[in-house]
Design a protein around this motif. Sequence first.
Motif: not given
Length: 563
Positions: A255-264, A266-271
Motif C-alpha cells: 500500500l505504501e507503493t500504491a500511495a506513492e503512485l496514487d495519493s488516493e 494514502e488514507p488506507v495506507y495510513k490506516n
Amino acid sequence: MLQELSIHNFAIIDELSLSLDKGLTVLTGETGAGKSIIIDAISLLIGGRGSAEFVRHGEKKAEIEGLFLLDNPNHPCYQKAEELGIDIEDGMIVLRREISTSGKSVCRINGKLVTISILREIGASLVDIHGQHEHQELLNPALHLQLLDEFAGKELEKAKMSYQELYEQYVKTKQRISQLSENEQEMAHRLDLIQFQLNEIQSADLQLNEDEKLLNEKRKLSNYEKLYEAITTSYDGLQGEGKGLDWVGLVMSYLETAAELDSEYEPVYKNVSNAYYMLEDAARQISGEMDTIEFDPNRLNEIEARLNEINLLKRKYGQSIEEILEYGAKIEEEIETLTHKETRLEDLEKKLASIKQDLLLEAKNLSNLRKKWAETLTEAIHHELKQLYMDKTVFEIRFLPVEEDTFHKDGIDQVEFYISTNPGEPLKPLAKVASGGELSRIMLALKTIFSSHQGVTSIIFDEVDTGVSGRVAQAIGEKIYQVSVQSQVLCISHLPQVAAMADTHLYISKETDEGRTRTSVKPLEYEEKVKEIGRMISGVEMTTLTKQHAKELLDLAKSIKQV
C-alpha cells in the motif's frame, strides 16, 4: 380529596362508581338504602377492620378502590409514603383493598402490596371518619396535646424542635449511663467478649478490598491452563514467519507503493500502517505477559485459606471488610470506655446534669407557649359553641400535674380537654360527655377549628346530626359547610337543613332486580333536590307548602355561601 371511589360486591352493593368533588357532598335516602354501607366501604379502604361478612352473597370477594388527590405538596402522606418506598406521582395516590370469603385481606397503595397496618397509617392521613357513636381522635386524651400543638402552628413548632434536639441528647446520655451502670459480672463478661473479638479482627490484619483482589487472583490461578493457552496462541498468531504481523507488514509495504503512485491510497495506507504498529505493540505486551504467567499451587492454597478466614470474620462481624473494620473500631472504643468506666461515668453524669438544666429551660418555654395558645384555642371553641347554641357550655384545656423533671418527647406537659354543658355542672373530661346531640355539636365545633390544621384531605360525618332539630339543625348545617371550605366533606344526614347546604347532593336508593337487592347513587339537580329536601321535611307526602319550604332552605343556603 377523594376524587373517585369504586365498590364491587360489597354488602348489598354489586357495582358502584362515584366521582366526588371538593366542598360538601351530602348523602341522603331512605333508611336501609345503603348510605352507611358506602361509609363502611371507605372505612375498610383506609384500614378498618374487615370481615368475610362484607362480601356480597354469592361472590368470591369484595373490592374497594379509591383515588385521592393531594393538593398540598407538604401533606404528611408524602413523607410516610417515602419512608415506605411508595412512589406518589402527580399528587395521586390509589388505595385498594380486597376481602375474600375466607376473610383474607389484600391491600395495595399505588399498586404496591402493603400490610393492613401500613394501609391504616396512610389512610389516617387522608380520611377522618366521624360517627355519632365512635371513639374519635378528638375524644382521645392522648392526642389532645398534639391537637393543641397543631393549632399553635409555627411559633410552637420552632420551640418544640429546639426542645426535641436536646431531649434526644438527654435520652442517649441516660441510656449510656444505664449501660455503664449494669451488673459488674455482666460488664466483665462483655469486656472479655469484645476484647476477644477485637484481638481476632486485629490479628487478621485486614486490608480494604483485599477479598476482591484475592478473588481475582484465585480466578486467574484456577483458570491457568485456559489463560496460558489463550495468551500463547494469540502471540503465535501474531509473531513469527508467515504469521499475522508478517502479512500485515507485507500489505503495508504494497500500500505504501500504491500511495506513492496514487495519493488516493494514502488514507488506507495510513490506516493499515497504524494497525500494524498497534498489533506490533500488542505482540510485545503479550510476550511480556507470557513471561509472568506461572502456576503456583501453593499460592492457590494460600488464597483459599485467606478467603476462608475473611468469610469467617464476615459471618461474625459484618458483610464486608469495611463493616468488619468499622465494628472493630466501635468495640475498641467500647473497651476503652469499660476499662475506664468510673471516669467515664463521672463525665457522663456531669454532661447529663448540664443537658437536663438546658432541657428544663426549653421545656418551660414550650409549656408557657402552650398555655398561651390554650387560652386562644379555648376562646375559639367557645365562639364555635355559641354559634351552635351552646353558649352556656364551658370548655377548658387542663394542664395535668406531672412529676418534677419528668421529660417526654413532646415536653413536660400533659393536657386534656374538659367540658361542662350545663350551668352549675362540674367540668368533666370530653370523652365522658354522654348526650348524643350535645356530643355532635361539640365535636363539630372542634372539627371546625382543627380541620384546617390536621391536613386530612377528606372528613366524613356519619349521621352526626342525630338528636337535633330546628335552629340547631340549621347551625349544624352551616358549621359542616364551614368545615368543607378547608377540607372535602362527605356527610350522611337526615336533616333538610344540612342537605340544603350541599355543594353536591347524592341520593342513595335500593332496588330489587331478579330477586337481588342492589344500591344505586344518583346526583340530584335543583328540582330533584327540592323534592328530596321536601321528603326529608314532611316524610312521604309532598305538599305545595313543603315544596316552598324546601326552596326557602336552598335559597337560604345559597345566600349563606355567598357571604
